[in-house]
Structure formats: structure tokens, C-alpha cells
Design a protein around this motif. Structure first.
Motif: not given
Length: 342
Positions: A181, A200-201, A275
Motif C-alpha cells: 500500500e 498505490k498497491g 496518501d
């Protein structure tokens, strides 16, 4: 599978083969293209592209002729549909055809499409998520025609975004730590453009393109030192430029690139993304310019790495490993295409 990446400046070809659970680089080649041959990722001179690709095939001597190529992300329509979980593949296809005017802004007869089931919808358990990808036939036929003229067999047509995500998954495993993540920014610096992606991911969650790339540096070299574009390109690669080159030409170019990356990061956060980006990965032919990685690390405060998707792969002994490593940052899309399952 052979992955073929046709960009504005080069044709890149790489052949990967699974060997004992790992990918092995069997062959590869990079051939230049004349300016104007490919404009904004679309072929303008089919003969020149086919000739360069044919030369790449001769140079690489691949073991297979099956190749995968990608349409630009801007040419593909991707949507996640929510459909009843009871529908099978044939029924999903029929539903997409029936409701095509809701999802595809082109006449259905001019479009090719494919889909993939993503699983049960998280919110509605009686529904399923289905990824739809559609593209105009003319964009696909242009790319497959280039492969055919070069003596290759089109095995699949992918989307650049998916190919890059596939290659980035390999990079993520190399990096270690941070978990799946973790947010990582990927800056792909090409000849005419640089693309800023946040992943992300293993999935691209944000993208921004800027019209500024390595050709701007070549233009400045040619103008300042009264060279042709070909001479400036060779001087950029091989060195031997006057002493004032670093301070008066190279550093301003690097500063402009760094400012654009900082701007892209700001826009990413301004878009409401919470994020935090922890690391930065550099890709593309101009990503290895001396001093760029260090300056980016200094200005962003992040760890900055050069992308090399082949670092953990086996390499056929007939390939010069150092030459492959030098070309690796520019081979991300080609690598992701060669990693694709049929």
C-alpha cells in the motif's frame, strides 16, 4: 512474448521467457526513429516505423515472432462497470454491446473492446465489478500493421498504463519494505514529454503529463554550440561538450525537470490525495542524466531510484548485461508488454 514499445524517438523490443519460475531476458534491441515519425504516440510514417522495427528484429534475433504492443492510455477508454453477479462472460459481452452507447463515445462498429471480471462488488454482494476497455479499431490496426510489416505476429494489443503497472510490480518487489500500500511516484522522462504517475498497491491512482523532455536538451545543445540535431544527440550521449555545458545547459534543464516534478507532487496533494508519496522512481531515456537523481532527492527529501525492471531477471549470455542495464530505465513499457500473459 516480445514486448514492442513505439515511442516518439525510438522503437524498443524485448523478449522475455519464463524459466524455472523467473523471467529471463532472451533478446532485446533499441532502434532510433526520425523526428516526426511518431507524434503524440501515434504513427505518422508507417514505413519508417516498420523499417526501424524490422532492424530491431534483425539485431535482436528473437526466438519467437509473437509480439504484444500497446495503444496510448489516452486512446483507450477504461471503465469499471457494476453488473449482476449472475452474468457469465457471454451475457456480460451481450450487455456491453446492448448498452455500448452508455460507455463508449464512438460508433460501436468502429470499436474493439475487452473486459475482465474483478470480483464481487464490495458494497453490493449480488453485483460484480467488470473492467471494460475499449479502443477505436484504427488505433489498433495501425500498431498491428507495423508488427506485421516487420515480420512479427500480433499476439495481443494492451494499454500502456496496464503494461507500466505490470513492470512496476516487478520494481516494487525489488524495492522491499513499505508494503503493497506504499505510495511511490514514477517519473517517466521521454523525448518530448515527461509523465508523472503515483502508484498505490501497484495501480496508478494519479497521472499528469507535461510537454518537456530530452529533446529540449538536445535543442539547447544544438542551438548553443551550432550543431545539427544528430550531432547534438550524439554529443549528449557521448560527452565531449565544452566546459560551460554543465553549468549553462545541463543544470538549467535539470532544474526545470525538478520544478515540474515538484509541481506535479503539489497538484497530486491539491487533488485531495491523502496518501503521502514516500519514494520516487525515475524511468525513461533521459532519467539517467548525471545529477538529476541527486537534485531530485535534495529538493523532495525522498529516496530517488532509477528503474531497472531486469535487475532480478536472468539474462541470456549473448546479451551485454551492462548495455541492457543502461537501456533498462527506458524499457519499462516494453518489459510490461513482454510480461503479459496471452
Amino acid at each position: 512474448m516480445i514486448g514492442v514499445d513505439i515511442s516518439s524517438a525510438t522503437v524498443k523490443l524485448i523478449e522475455l521467457k519464463p524459466v524455472r519460475g523467473q523471467q529471463r531476458v532472451e533478446s532485446y534491441a533499441v532502434r532510433p526513429l526520425r523526428e516526426g515519425t511518431v507524434v503524440e504516440r501515434r504513427i505518422r510514417d508507417m514505413g519508417a516505423v516498420a523499417d526501424a522495427l524490422q532492424r530491431a528484429v534483425v539485431q535482436a534475433q528473437p526466438n519467437t515472432r509473437e509480439a504484444c504492443v500497446a495503444v496510448p492510455s489516452s486512446a483507450a477508454i477504461t471503465k469499471t462497470l457494476i453488473l449482476p453477479a449472475s452474468l457469465d462472460d457471454d451475457e456480460i459481452e451481450a450487455r456491453i454491446e446492448l448498452e455500448s452507447d452508455k460507455h463508449i463515445p464512438f460508433p460501436f462498429s468502429e470499436v474493439s473492446f475487452d473486459f475482465q471480471r474483478l470480483g464481487v462488488n464490495e458494497r453490493y454482494r449480488d453485483q460484480q465489478d467488470v473492467l471494460l476497455v475499449a479502443c477505436r479499431n484504427r488505433d489498433i490496426s495501425q500498431l498491428t500493421e507495423a508488427l506485421i510489416q516487420a515480420g512479427l505476429t500480433p499476439a495481443a494489443v494492451d494499454v500502456e498504463t496496464f503494461a507500466m503497472e505490470r513492470a512496476f510490480d516487478e520494481l516494487l518487489q525489488q524495492m522491499g519494505g513499505g508494503g503493497d500500500e506504499e505510495c511511490v511516484a514514477l517519473v517517466d522522462i521521454g523525448a518530448n514529454m515527461n509523465a508523472f504517475h503515483v502508484l498505490k498497491g501497484g495501480r496508478i491512482v494519479y497521472s499528469r503529463d507535461t510537454v518537456f523532455g530530452g529533446r529540449h536538451l538536445t535543442d539547447e545543445i544544438a542551438s548553443r554550440y551550432e550543431l545539427t540535431m544528430d550531432e547534438a544527440g550524439l554529443a549528449k550521449k557521448r560527452g565531449g561538450l565544452p566546459e560551460d555545458y554543465a553549468g549553462n545547459v545541463l543544470m538549467p534543464f535539470i532544474e526545470t525537470l525538478v520544478q515540474q516534478v515538484e509541481r506535479s507532487l503539489q497538484l497530486y496533494y491539491t487533488a485531495g490525495r491523502k496518501d503521502k508519496v514516500r519514494r520516487l522512481m525515475l524511468a525513461g531515456g533521459c532519467s539517467v542524466i548525471p545529477g538529476l537523481k541527486e537534485r531530485l532527492a535534495e529538493k523532495t527529501g525522498m529516496e530517488v531510484l532509477n528503474a531497472n525492471p531486469f535487475r532480478r531477471m536472468q539474462v541470456n549470455p549473448r546479451i551485454n548485461a551492462q548495455t541492457l542495464a543502461n537501456d533498462a530505465p527506458a524499457m519499462l513499457t516494453a518489459c510490461g508488454l513482454a510480461m503479459r500473459a496471452r
